[in-house]
Design a protein around this motif. Structure first.
Motif, short mmCIF file in Angstrom:
data_model
loop_
_atom_site.label_atom_id
_atom_site.label_comp_id
_atom_site.label_asym_id
_atom_site.label_seq_id
_atom_site.Cartn_x
_atom_site.Cartn_y
_atom_site.Cartn_z
N ARG A 122 4.91 -7.15 15.87
CA ARG A 122 5.02 -6.73 14.47
C ARG A 122 5.76 -7.82 13.70
O ARG A 122 6.87 -8.21 14.05
CB ARG A 122 5.78 -5.41 14.40
N ASP A 123 5.13 -8.31 12.64
CA ASP A 123 5.69 -9.40 11.85
C ASP A 123 6.05 -8.90 10.45
O ASP A 123 5.16 -8.53 9.68
CB ASP A 123 4.66 -10.54 11.74
N PRO A 124 7.34 -8.88 10.11
CA PRO A 124 7.72 -8.38 8.79
C PRO A 124 7.15 -9.24 7.65
O PRO A 124 6.92 -8.74 6.56
CB PRO A 124 9.25 -8.42 8.81
N GLU A 125 6.90 -10.50 7.93
CA GLU A 125 6.34 -11.40 6.91
C GLU A 125 4.89 -11.05 6.57
O GLU A 125 4.41 -11.35 5.49
CB GLU A 125 6.40 -12.86 7.40
N ALA A 126 4.19 -10.43 7.50
CA ALA A 126 2.78 -10.10 7.30
C ALA A 126 2.56 -8.72 6.67
O ALA A 126 1.44 -8.35 6.38
CB ALA A 126 2.05 -10.15 8.65
N GLU A 127 3.64 -7.98 6.47
CA GLU A 127 3.51 -6.63 5.92
C GLU A 127 3.64 -6.62 4.41
O GLU A 127 4.24 -7.51 3.82
CB GLU A 127 4.59 -5.72 6.53
N ARG A 128 3.07 -5.56 3.81
CA ARG A 128 3.24 -5.38 2.37
C ARG A 128 4.72 -5.19 2.07
O ARG A 128 5.46 -4.63 2.88
CB ARG A 128 2.46 -4.17 1.88
N GLU A 129 5.12 -5.66 0.89
CA GLU A 129 6.53 -5.62 0.52
C GLU A 129 6.73 -4.91 -0.81
O GLU A 129 5.83 -4.86 -1.64
CB GLU A 129 7.08 -7.04 0.41
N VAL A 130 7.93 -4.40 -0.97
CA VAL A 130 8.39 -3.86 -2.23
C VAL A 130 9.70 -4.56 -2.53
O VAL A 130 10.65 -4.45 -1.74
CB VAL A 130 8.60 -2.33 -2.16
N ALA A 131 9.73 -5.33 -3.59
CA ALA A 131 10.92 -6.10 -3.97
C ALA A 131 11.39 -7.01 -2.82
O ALA A 131 12.58 -7.17 -2.59
CB ALA A 131 12.05 -5.18 -4.43
N GLY A 132 10.44 -7.55 -2.07
CA GLY A 132 10.77 -8.47 -0.99
C GLY A 132 11.15 -7.82 0.33
O GLY A 132 11.50 -8.51 1.28
N VAL A 133 11.10 -6.50 0.39
CA VAL A 133 11.47 -5.77 1.61
C VAL A 133 10.20 -5.16 2.19
O VAL A 133 9.42 -4.53 1.46
CB VAL A 133 12.51 -4.68 1.30
N PRO A 134 9.97 -5.30 3.51
CA PRO A 134 8.76 -4.72 4.11
C PRO A 134 8.67 -3.21 3.85
O PRO A 134 9.65 -2.48 4.01
CB PRO A 134 8.92 -5.01 5.60
N LEU A 135 7.49 -2.77 3.46
CA LEU A 135 7.26 -1.37 3.14
C LEU A 135 7.55 -0.46 4.33
O LEU A 135 8.12 0.62 4.18
CB LEU A 135 5.81 -1.17 2.68
N ARG A 136 7.22 -0.90 5.53
CA ARG A 136 7.49 -0.10 6.74
C ARG A 136 9.00 0.13 6.90
O ARG A 136 9.44 1.22 7.23
CB ARG A 136 6.94 -0.79 7.98
#
Length: 136
Positions: free
Chosen positions: A68-82
């Protein structure tokens, strides 16, 4: 041999987090010792616990799961949505159970003590939520 990548964050992942979060939150909401601890905690201890919940959650989601790569996930204000979802579930499940069980009134706790008790319970809730998200 390369393993297939996990799918991106989906609504079913939130459902898994909710199940895990509620599973471990319940016992701490109704435990009198948690409310005693919350009543005596200082603000710095509360902030440290919030940070600890974040570290546990981030570590369980991204450090323990190398796929799991936090850089590859959708973000909200630069923070991973997950990760945001995990924090909402960890704190929200404890808060919701506290209200539903009427714990603040039962333990004669005001808003400050109740918020601190929610933070204590979130330490355990985040473990359940992150584990359920990662395992299933």
């Amino acid at each position: 041999m390369r393993r297939p990548r996990r799918p991106r964050f989906r609504p079913s992942d939130i459902a898994q987090q909710v199940v895990g979060g509620f599973l471990l939150a319940g016992p701490f909401v109704v435990t009198e010792e948690v409310w005693w601890l919350a009543a005596t905690m200082a603000i710095w201890q509360t902030l440290a616990i919030v940070g600890l919940v974040g570290l546990i959650g981030y570590g369980a989601l991204y450090a323990a799961d190398r796929e799991r790569d936090p850089e590859a996930e959708r973000e909200v204000a630069g923070v991973p949505l997950r990760f945001l979802s995990l924090m909402v579930v960890a704190f929200g499940s404890v808060a919701l159970l506290a209200v539903l069980f009427d714990a603040p009134d039962t333990f004669d706790a005001g808003w400050g003590v109740s918020l601190r008790a929610v933070c204590i319970g979130a330490v355990f809730s985040v473990v359940g939520a992150a584990t359920a998200d990662s395992v299933f």
